[in-house]
Design an enzyme around this catalytic site. Structure first.
Site, PDB file in Angstrom:
ATOM      1  CG  ASP A 272      -2.050   0.996   1.100  1.00 48.40           C
ATOM      2  OD1 ASP A 272      -3.205   0.555   0.958  1.00 48.40           O
ATOM      3  OD2 ASP A 272      -1.780   2.217   1.140  1.00 48.40           O
ATOM      4  CB  ILE A 273       0.782   4.274  -2.113  1.00 43.64           C
ATOM      5  CG1 ILE A 273       1.863   5.195  -2.651  1.00 43.64           C
ATOM      6  CG2 ILE A 273      -0.482   5.057  -1.785  1.00 43.64           C
ATOM      7  CD1 ILE A 273       1.544   5.775  -4.019  1.00 43.64           C
TER       8      ILE A 273
ATOM      9  CG  ASN B 288     -12.406  -0.569   3.730  1.00 42.88           C
ATOM     10  OD1 ASN B 288     -12.922  -0.895   4.800  1.00 42.88           O
ATOM     11  ND2 ASN B 288     -11.176  -0.088   3.660  1.00 42.88           N
TER      12      ASN B 288
ATOM     13  CB  VAL C 191      -9.290   1.890  -5.099  1.00 41.43           C
ATOM     14  CG1 VAL C 191      -8.933   1.421  -6.506  1.00 41.43           C
ATOM     15  CG2 VAL C 191      -8.276   2.913  -4.602  1.00 41.43           C
TER      16      VAL C 191
ATOM     17  CG  HIS D 187      -8.727  -2.823  -2.520  1.00 45.10           C
ATOM     18  ND1 HIS D 187      -9.736  -2.194  -3.234  1.00 45.10           N
ATOM     19  CD2 HIS D 187      -8.558  -2.082  -1.402  1.00 45.10           C
ATOM     20  CE1 HIS D 187     -10.140  -1.127  -2.576  1.00 45.10           C
ATOM     21  NE2 HIS D 187      -9.451  -1.039  -1.439  1.00 45.10           N
TER      22      HIS D 187
HETATM   23  P1  AMP Z   1      -9.846   1.467   0.377  1.00 39.86           P
HETATM   24  O1  AMP Z   1     -10.208   2.603   1.268  1.00 39.86           O
HETATM   25  O2  AMP Z   1     -10.115   0.122   1.012  1.00 39.86           O
HETATM   26  O3  AMP Z   1     -10.470   1.595  -0.999  1.00 39.86           O
HETATM   27  O4  AMP Z   1      -8.270   1.506   0.233  1.00 39.86           O
HETATM   28  C1  AMP Z   1      -7.582   1.948  -0.903  1.00 39.86           C
HETATM   29  C2  AMP Z   1      -6.118   1.825  -0.576  1.00 39.86           C
HETATM   30  O5  AMP Z   1      -5.380   1.978  -1.771  1.00 39.86           O
HETATM   31  C3  AMP Z   1      -5.602   2.852   0.420  1.00 39.86           C
HETATM   32  O6  AMP Z   1      -5.043   2.180   1.547  1.00 39.86           O
HETATM   33  C4  AMP Z   1      -4.538   3.614  -0.391  1.00 39.86           C
HETATM   34  O7  AMP Z   1      -3.427   4.006   0.392  1.00 39.86           O
HETATM   35  C5  AMP Z   1      -4.175   2.588  -1.441  1.00 39.86           C
HETATM   36  N1  AMP Z   1      -3.595   3.137  -2.674  1.00 39.86           N
HETATM   37  C6  AMP Z   1      -4.077   4.165  -3.413  1.00 39.86           C
HETATM   38  N2  AMP Z   1      -3.302   4.363  -4.500  1.00 39.86           N
HETATM   39  C7  AMP Z   1      -2.306   3.439  -4.438  1.00 39.86           C
HETATM   40  C8  AMP Z   1      -1.182   3.134  -5.260  1.00 39.86           C
HETATM   41  N3  AMP Z   1      -0.912   3.812  -6.392  1.00 39.86           N
HETATM   42  N4  AMP Z   1      -0.364   2.110  -4.885  1.00 39.86           N
HETATM   43  C9  AMP Z   1      -0.614   1.422  -3.756  1.00 39.86           C
HETATM   44  N5  AMP Z   1      -1.670   1.652  -2.936  1.00 39.86           N
HETATM   45  C10 AMP Z   1      -2.497   2.659  -3.273  1.00 39.86           C
END
Ligand code: AMP
Length: 126
Positions: free
Chosen positions: A33-34, A91, A100, A104
């Site tokens: 995760d970023i 989520n 997103v 995931h």
């Molecule tokens: P959610 O709230 O469950 O949709 O989590 C989305 C996750 O994606 C968050 O923890 C972000 O930090 C992660 N995220 C967003 N963009 C990226 C990226 N380019 N690479 C890795 N993780 C990401």
């Protein structure tokens, strides 16, 4: 929530933006995760275009479903989390703050993780 072909994970799968890969199989990709929320915070995504677990369960093939579940376990093992323990979380939708719109699974580990939900408490051991 509709699937958006330009969501960030679709771009990672198409190789349009980079990721720190942990594990890859024919049906799944795992990467860091970023914005990590724990010492270990890895995301596992199916390679197909599914917005949520409900969408995935309804529309993914049996091979995709088995491959995705297997990849989650393999990723936890590869990260060395099986013995100390870890948490998996997904989520979905507005109430869960899904950011997103591509299914995931979050894998968290590397320290005691506290209550399962904000405001919750850990059950006492018998
Ligand atoms: P959610 O709230 O469950 O949709 O989590 C989305 C996750 O994606 C968050 O923890 C972000 O930090 C992660 N995220 C967003 N963009 C990226 C990226 N380019 N690479 C890795 N993780 C990401």
């Amino acid at each position: 929530m509709a699937y958006d072909l330009n969501n960030v994970f679709a771009k990672i799968l198409r190789g349009e933006i980079p990721c720190r890969k942990v594990h890859e199989t024919p049906h799944a990709l795992a990467f860091h995760d970023i914005n990590p929320q724990a010492p270990v915070h890895v995301l596992v995504i199916p390679k197909g275009a599914y917005v949520s677990m409900a969408d995935f369960a309804a529309h993914a093939s049996a091979d995709e479903q088995a491959g995705f579940v297997r990849a989650i376990g393999e990723t936890a093992t590869a990260l060395g989390l099986v013995e100390p323990g870890y948490r998996i979380l997904a989520n979905h939708g507005h109430h869960a703050h899904q950011e997103v719109p591509h299914l995931h699974i979050h894998i968290f580990g590397g320290r005691p993780l506290g209550p399962m939900l904000e405001g919750g408490s850990k059950p006492k051991r018998a």
